[in-house]
Design a protein around this motif. Structure first.
Motif, short mmCIF file in Angstrom:
data_model
loop_
_atom_site.label_atom_id
_atom_site.label_comp_id
_atom_site.label_asym_id
_atom_site.label_seq_id
_atom_site.Cartn_x
_atom_site.Cartn_y
_atom_site.Cartn_z
N HIS A 202 -33.41 13.30 -45.62
CA HIS A 202 -32.99 14.04 -44.43
C HIS A 202 -32.94 13.12 -43.21
O HIS A 202 -31.97 13.14 -42.44
CB HIS A 202 -33.90 15.23 -44.13
CG HIS A 202 -33.63 15.76 -42.76
ND1 HIS A 202 -32.47 16.44 -42.45
CD2 HIS A 202 -34.30 15.61 -41.59
CE1 HIS A 202 -32.47 16.72 -41.17
NE2 HIS A 202 -33.55 16.23 -40.62
N LEU B 155 -32.37 10.03 -42.89
CA LEU B 155 -31.16 9.19 -42.87
C LEU B 155 -29.96 9.98 -42.35
O LEU B 155 -29.14 9.46 -41.60
CB LEU B 155 -30.87 8.65 -44.27
CG LEU B 155 -31.83 7.59 -44.81
CD1 LEU B 155 -31.56 7.33 -46.28
CD2 LEU B 155 -31.73 6.30 -44.00
N PHE B 156 -29.87 11.26 -42.76
CA PHE B 156 -28.73 12.08 -42.33
C PHE B 156 -28.73 12.30 -40.82
O PHE B 156 -27.68 12.51 -40.21
CB PHE B 156 -28.72 13.42 -43.07
CG PHE B 156 -27.50 14.24 -42.77
CD1 PHE B 156 -26.28 13.94 -43.37
CD2 PHE B 156 -27.55 15.30 -41.88
CE1 PHE B 156 -25.14 14.68 -43.08
CE2 PHE B 156 -26.42 16.05 -41.59
CZ PHE B 156 -25.22 15.74 -42.19
N GLU B 157 -29.93 12.24 -40.22
CA GLU B 157 -29.97 12.39 -38.75
C GLU B 157 -29.22 11.25 -38.06
O GLU B 157 -28.85 11.37 -36.89
CB GLU B 157 -31.41 12.51 -38.25
CG GLU B 157 -32.05 13.82 -38.69
CD GLU B 157 -32.89 14.51 -37.61
OE1 GLU B 157 -33.01 13.96 -36.50
OE2 GLU B 157 -33.40 15.61 -37.89
#
Lengths: 302, 302
Positions: free
Chosen positions: B210, B212-214
Motif C-alpha cells: 500500500h 508504495l501506491f501512495e
C-alpha cells in the motif's frame, strides 16, 4: 422510462458492457473487448461506445452507466473523485454526462486524503456497493483483488475507508524484472504447492522483501522447482496483502466479502481462510451490475 | 611470503581490485571496471584478472583473494556456500583455487537452510567479518545495503544468521515497471522531503504494497511532485526494510553496523535513526579489504 440499463466497466486494458433488466438485475446480453483506455484517443470514446452498445440503446431511451478508469483524466471525460465517506446516492448525485453520447453517465470515483493516508479508487466503489446489495448487507469489509487490489470498509450503506495494495502489478514487476522471478518468466500455470509455500513464507518476520527473495534461495537450495517459482511469488504477495489488511481494515472481525474474478477468488479465499478469516464470495461482474443498477435507481435523471 | 595481497570484489556488474599491505591493512593501489560476471564468459576470467592485476602479482608471489558472485555457478569457478554458523577461519579452510591463475583463491559464500528460512550470500560475509574487525568487535548486527541487502548477526566471531532483503532490485522494478513509478522514470536525484515522506509512509498499517501506491495517490492529491516520487519510493522501501529487521534480527537491541557505500549509507542511517537504532558506519570497500586480510591470515596456503 425504460426498465433496462446498460452497465459498462471500462478500464485501462479492457471494455465490458452488459444489458441489464433493472427489476430482476438479470444480465440480458453482454459484450467484451480488449479496447481499454490506453488503446483509444479521447474523441474515439463516444464512437467506440455507440458501436458496441448502440443496438441496445434504442436511440438513447436506455441509459448507459460507465464506471472505472473511463472517468479518469486519461479516459472519456473526467469525473470527480469524492472524498469518503460516501453512499451510492452520493455517487448518483455526482455522475457526469458523457460528452457526445445522449443519456450516458460516468460514475465518480472515491478518494481518501488524510495526513497519514492518501488513496484513490475508480470502479471498485460500485462493485463494493453492488456486492453488499447482493448479500443484503449494509456493512462489511470488501476485498477486491486485482492489479491494484482495493480493501474497502462499509458502514451504514456508506463506504467509509479503503486502501489500495499493488499486489497484481508488483507480481508482474517481480516476475519479469527481478532475479528471483527469472525461472518464472515463461509460464504462469498455477502450482498448488508453490503457492502454499509462498503463503507460508509471507509470514516471515523479515518481511515481504525477504520472502520474495526466498523464491530464489529455495529454488537454489530447497527444492522449489522452476515451474513453482511464479506461484510461490504470487503466494508471498497475496499472503502479505491479507496479513497486512487483517491488522489494518479488518480489526480482527474475521469476515470479508471477496469480490473478484473466478481466477483470483480461489487464491484469495485460500489466503484469507489460512488466516482464519471467513469469506463470502461475489463474482466481480455481478457486483458491477448490481452496483450500477443500485446507482441508477438513485439517479434523478435516470 | 609476501606481506601484500590482492583483494578482489567481483560481482554481477562490476570488478574492484585492491593491492593491500597485510600488516597495516592499507590500500596501496586499486583498479575498478564495469566488467562484471555477466559481461564475461567462463574462460575469460583468468585472462581478465591477470590483465587487471598482473603488475601487482609478481609472478604469483602475491596471493589473490576473490569474493562475491565470482564464486557462483555463473562466475569463474563455483565455490561452496557453507551453512551458518561459520567463522572467517571456516571460510579460509574452504577457499577454492581459481582455475588458470596461480595463487588465486575464491572465497566461499554462506547459506541458511531451515524449514522456515532459506537464504544465500556471496561477498557480504567477508564485509561483515571485516567491518567487525575494523571496529574491534566480535559480535553485532550488520546491515549491508544494496541490490539485495543483507542483514547478518554475528556472535563469538561467527556469522550465525542472516537474511536477504531485495530492496534495491525492487526499487528498480517499481520505478521502471509500475504505474506509481511513472513520474520517476527520468531522474534519480535525491529529494529530502520525498524521502522523509516515504520513510513515514513505510509505517502504514496497510503494509509495504500500500505504501508504495501512495507514491501515486500523493502525486495526484497531496502535492508530491514528480521529481519527489523516486525518493518517496526509495524511502518506503528502505523504511520497510529497517522496520522488518528491527523486529527480526535486531531484537530491539538497538544498534547496527552499517556497511555500505557513501551513497547508500546516509539514506540507511536516516532510516535506522528514525527507528531509534544506533548506527556505526563502515565503508563497504574498507570492510572488504579488512575481511580478505583477516581471511588471508587464516589461510594455511597463504
Amino acid at each position: 422510462m425504460s426498465r433496462r440499463l446498460i452497465a459498462i466497466d471500462w478500464g485501462t486494458s479492457n471494455f465490458r458492457a452488459f444489458l441489464v433488466d433493472r427489476d430482476s438485475g438479470e444480465c440480458l446480453d453482454s459484450v467484451r473487448s480488449d479496447a481499454g483506455l490506453k488503446s483509444l484517443s479521447t474523441d474515439e470514446f463516444p464512437h467506440y461506445c455507440e458501436a458496441q452498445v448502440g443496438a441496445w440503446r434504442k436511440g438513447g431511451e436506455v441509459p448507459v452507466y460507465l464506471s472505472g478508469m473511463v472517468g479518469s483524466a486519461r479516459g472519456w471525460s473526467e469525473a470527480p473523485q469524492l472524498e469518503v465517506p460516501r453512499s451510492a446516492t452520493d455517487l448518483a448525485d455526482n455522475v457526469v454526462a458523457a460528452p457526445g453520447l445522449d443519456n450516458a453517465w460516468i460514475v465518480p470515483g472515491l478518494k481518501v486524503v488524510r495526513e497519514d493516508h492518501v488513496d484513490v479508487m475508480r470502479g471498485e466503489e460500485i462493485q463494493a456497493f453492488g456486492a453488499l446489495a447482493l448479500l443484503g448487507l449494509s456493512a462489511g469489509v470488501c476485498c477486491l483483488p486485482g492489479t491494484h487490489s482495493k480493501w474497502a470498509r462499509l458502514e451504514g450503506e456508506r463506504l467509509i475507508d479503503f486502501s489500495t495494495v499493488m499486489t497484481g502489478e508488483l507480481y508482474h514487476a517481480v516476475r519479469f524484472h527481478t532475479l528471483p522471478g527469472e525461472p518464472a518468466r515463461g509460464s504462469d500455470a498455477h502450482d498448488a504447492d508453490g503457492f502454499a509455500q509462498g503463503l507460508a513464507a509471507a509470514d516471515h518476520p523479515a518481511g515481504l522483501m525477504h520472502a520474495l527473495f526466498e523464491g530464489r534461495s529455495r529454488h537454489l537450495y530447497a527444492g522449489l522447482g522452476a515451474h513453482q517459482v511464479g506461484s510461490f511469488l504470487s503466494g508471498v504477495l497475496i499472503g502479505a496483502e491479507v496479513l497486512a489488511q487483517r491488522e489494518h481494515l479488518l480489526d480482527h472481525q474475521g469476515a470479508v466479502v471477496l469480490v473478484g474474478s473466478s481466477s483470483l477468488n480461489p487464491l484469495y479465499r485460500q489466503a484469507l481462510e489460512r488466516q482464519g478469516i471467513r469469506v463470502e464470495e461475489v463474482d466481480s461482474d455481478n457486483a458491477t451490475l448490481a452496483g450500477l443498477v443500485a446507482l441508477a435507481e438513485r439517479h434523478r435523471a435516470g
